[in-house]
Design a protein around this motif. Structure first.
Motif, mmCIF file in Angstrom:
data_model
loop_
_atom_site.group_PDB
_atom_site.id
_atom_site.type_symbol
_atom_site.label_atom_id
_atom_site.label_comp_id
_atom_site.label_asym_id
_atom_site.label_seq_id
_atom_site.Cartn_x
_atom_site.Cartn_y
_atom_site.Cartn_z
ATOM 1 N N ASN A 28 4.716 12.798 100.006
ATOM 2 C CA ASN A 28 4.145 13.864 100.823
ATOM 3 C C ASN A 28 3.705 13.106 102.978
ATOM 4 O O ASN A 28 3.090 12.199 101.839
ATOM 5 C CB ASN A 28 3.500 14.659 100.647
ATOM 6 C CG ASN A 28 4.232 15.690 99.568
ATOM 7 O OD1 ASN A 28 5.230 15.559 99.281
ATOM 8 N ND2 ASN A 28 3.804 15.753 98.234
ATOM 9 N N ASN B 257 -5.068 12.480 93.188
ATOM 10 C CA ASN B 257 -4.047 13.611 93.638
ATOM 11 C C ASN B 257 -2.195 13.054 94.250
ATOM 12 O O ASN B 257 -1.478 13.866 93.944
ATOM 13 C CB ASN B 257 -4.602 14.550 94.141
ATOM 14 C CG ASN B 257 -5.624 15.420 93.288
ATOM 15 O OD1 ASN B 257 -4.495 16.114 91.913
ATOM 16 N ND2 ASN B 257 -6.846 15.724 93.443
ATOM 17 N N TRP B 258 -2.980 12.344 95.200
ATOM 18 C CA TRP B 258 -1.817 11.837 96.499
ATOM 19 C C TRP B 258 -0.880 11.134 95.260
ATOM 20 O O TRP B 258 0.704 11.512 95.056
ATOM 21 C CB TRP B 258 -2.203 11.007 97.181
ATOM 22 C CG TRP B 258 -1.256 10.827 98.273
ATOM 23 C CD1 TRP B 258 -0.162 11.238 99.323
ATOM 24 C CD2 TRP B 258 -0.824 9.360 97.853
ATOM 25 N NE1 TRP B 258 0.580 10.268 100.097
ATOM 26 C CE2 TRP B 258 0.089 9.051 99.152
ATOM 27 C CE3 TRP B 258 -1.162 8.557 97.797
ATOM 28 C CZ2 TRP B 258 1.201 7.852 100.112
ATOM 29 C CZ3 TRP B 258 -0.845 6.497 97.899
ATOM 30 C CH2 TRP B 258 -0.073 7.059 99.007
ATOM 31 N N GLN C 198 0.370 12.941 92.351
ATOM 32 C CA GLN C 198 1.971 14.025 93.488
ATOM 33 C C GLN C 198 3.438 13.059 93.258
ATOM 34 O O GLN C 198 4.393 13.859 93.640
ATOM 35 C CB GLN C 198 1.462 15.184 94.175
ATOM 36 C CG GLN C 198 0.402 15.711 94.045
ATOM 37 C CD GLN C 198 -0.661 16.486 94.619
ATOM 38 O OE1 GLN C 198 -0.191 16.038 95.947
ATOM 39 N NE2 GLN C 198 -1.554 17.392 94.255
ATOM 40 N N ASN C 199 2.672 12.343 94.141
ATOM 41 C CA ASN C 199 3.869 11.595 94.570
ATOM 42 C C ASN C 199 4.051 10.874 93.833
ATOM 43 O O ASN C 199 5.385 9.852 94.309
ATOM 44 C CB ASN C 199 3.468 10.711 96.534
ATOM 45 C CG ASN C 199 3.595 11.904 97.326
ATOM 46 O OD1 ASN C 199 4.268 12.802 98.014
ATOM 47 N ND2 ASN C 199 2.349 12.317 97.455
ATOM 48 N N GLU C 200 4.455 10.075 92.899
ATOM 49 C CA GLU C 200 4.381 9.493 91.387
ATOM 50 C C GLU C 200 4.507 8.054 91.960
ATOM 51 O O GLU C 200 5.225 7.030 91.565
ATOM 52 C CB GLU C 200 5.627 9.735 91.080
ATOM 53 C CG GLU C 200 5.674 11.010 90.160
ATOM 54 C CD GLU C 200 7.574 11.350 89.612
ATOM 55 O OE1 GLU C 200 8.343 10.351 90.534
ATOM 56 O OE2 GLU C 200 7.729 12.256 90.033
#
Length: 345
Positions: free
Chosen positions: A296, A62-63, A66-68
């Motif tokens: 993030n 997921n990280w 979310q951060n491409e």
């Protein structure tokens, strides 16, 4: 791997096989065809607890989405002078390979200042090195040696550590936390070299806080470690700070032109050119603009924060009790099993 390990890997694989896009796509980028080894890394990081390893891996995926992160190797840091400044203040590079085919990464722990760019640029660059290692360096080594190579060795140079380096703990903690949570168990052995006098005392404070598995990975070598490291790698693969006879850094020695931290070193030239080439080939390619690739930032683990405070307290005791002004011996270590970020003096 034993039956217990294989059972855990199979259980985790069954769970991960259920994830849907886009997690499934980024998972393929993570494992690069070596699923069992990848699953084993996350299981080791969670003491072979399948439930915890599953959560850790899904959180990692997921990280990445979310951060491409899959696209980060298409985002060069420009202009080149800015990237050179990042390289000159975050000293990390690849000097070669061990005789077993493991890439050798060198870290100038003591001389890294992190003061030439914003936090975002340092984080972007660090993740790019991680991704280039995992997508290019390790798969190439695996093909060359005909077996999965999914880890490397790190040689950490303690030359030049000062008490003022405590100001950089926040930056180091961010980078280490990213590694702990998303790139677990990527280091086979840590070799500590050029450790000043105060290292041994501070090491006694930090060592008991580490997991036994992590302690076994750490080898503190005498002087610059040259003789010991030559047992596992050829002279050409030694980091420049290990090539001098005897102890001490070779920062200003005849090997200065071989500094693997420099943007002029072949490793960083290949990495930077790879990113620029990927950028130009991107379907969504736009004129390259200056600006960092924002990630993030994770919250540091409580354990890591406590260790950092312990080290800082110990160093201040040295400064006051022994009259050691401006001296700090700090070693960055990761124990991926429980999110701990270690900064060992």
């Amino acid at each position: 791997m034993g039956t217990y390990s294989n059972d855990a890997i199979n259980q985790l694989k069954a769970l991960i096989d259920q994830v849907e896009e886009p997690l499934k796509r980024t998972y393929q980028t993570v494992h690069q065809g070596y699923q069992a080894e990848t699953l084993a890394r996350f299981l080791k990081a969670r003491e072979w607890n399948v439930t915890k390893a599953h959560k850790m891996l899904v959180d990692c995926l997921n990280w990445r989405v979310q951060n491409e992160i899959d696209n980060i190797l298409t985002k060069p840091i420009v202009p080149t002078d800015l990237y050179r400044a990042v390289r000159d203040s975050h000293l990390i590079g690849m000097s070669g390979y061990s005789r077993e085919g493991l890439p050798v990464f060198a870290h100038g722990v003591g001389l890294s200042t992190y003061d030439k760019a914003s936090v975002n640029y340092y984080v972007q660059s660090h993740i790019q090195i991680n991704e280039y290692r995992d997508r290019v360096v390790l798969p190439t080594a695996s093909k060359k040696y005909g077996r999965p190579i999914t880890t490397g060795v790190k040689v950490l140079d303690m030359t030049g550590l000062k008490l003022s380096a405590l100001n950089q703990i926040k930056m180091v903690t961010i980078i280490s936390t990213i590694d702990d949570l998303n790139y677990p168990e990527k280091t086979h052995t840590y070799y500590i070299v050029n450790a000043p006098y105060v290292f041994s005392a501070c090491w006694k404070v930090v060592k008991p806080l580490l997991q036994e598995r992590t302690r076994r990975k750490i080898q503190v070598l005498s002087g610059n470690g040259r003789d010991e490291l030559l047992k596992i790698m050829d002279f050409a693969s030694l980091p420049h700070f290990c090539k001098r006879e005897g102890s001490g850094s070779s920062r200003h020695s005849e090997y200065a032109n071989d500094r693997c931290f420099s943007l002029d070193h072949p490793f960083h030239q290949q990495l930077y050119n790879y990113i620029k080439q990927r950028s130009s080939e991107s379907e969504t390619s736009q004129p390259i603009k200056q600006g960092s690739f924002h990630i993030n930032m994770p919250e540091p683990a409580v354990e890591g924060t406590e260790i950092a405070k312990t080290i800082e307290s110990q160093m201040h005791k040295f400064e006051k009790g022994n009259g050691i002004s401006g001296s700090l011996d700090r070693l960055k270590i990761k124990d991926n099993s429980d999110h701990r970020t270690r900064n060992c003096p």
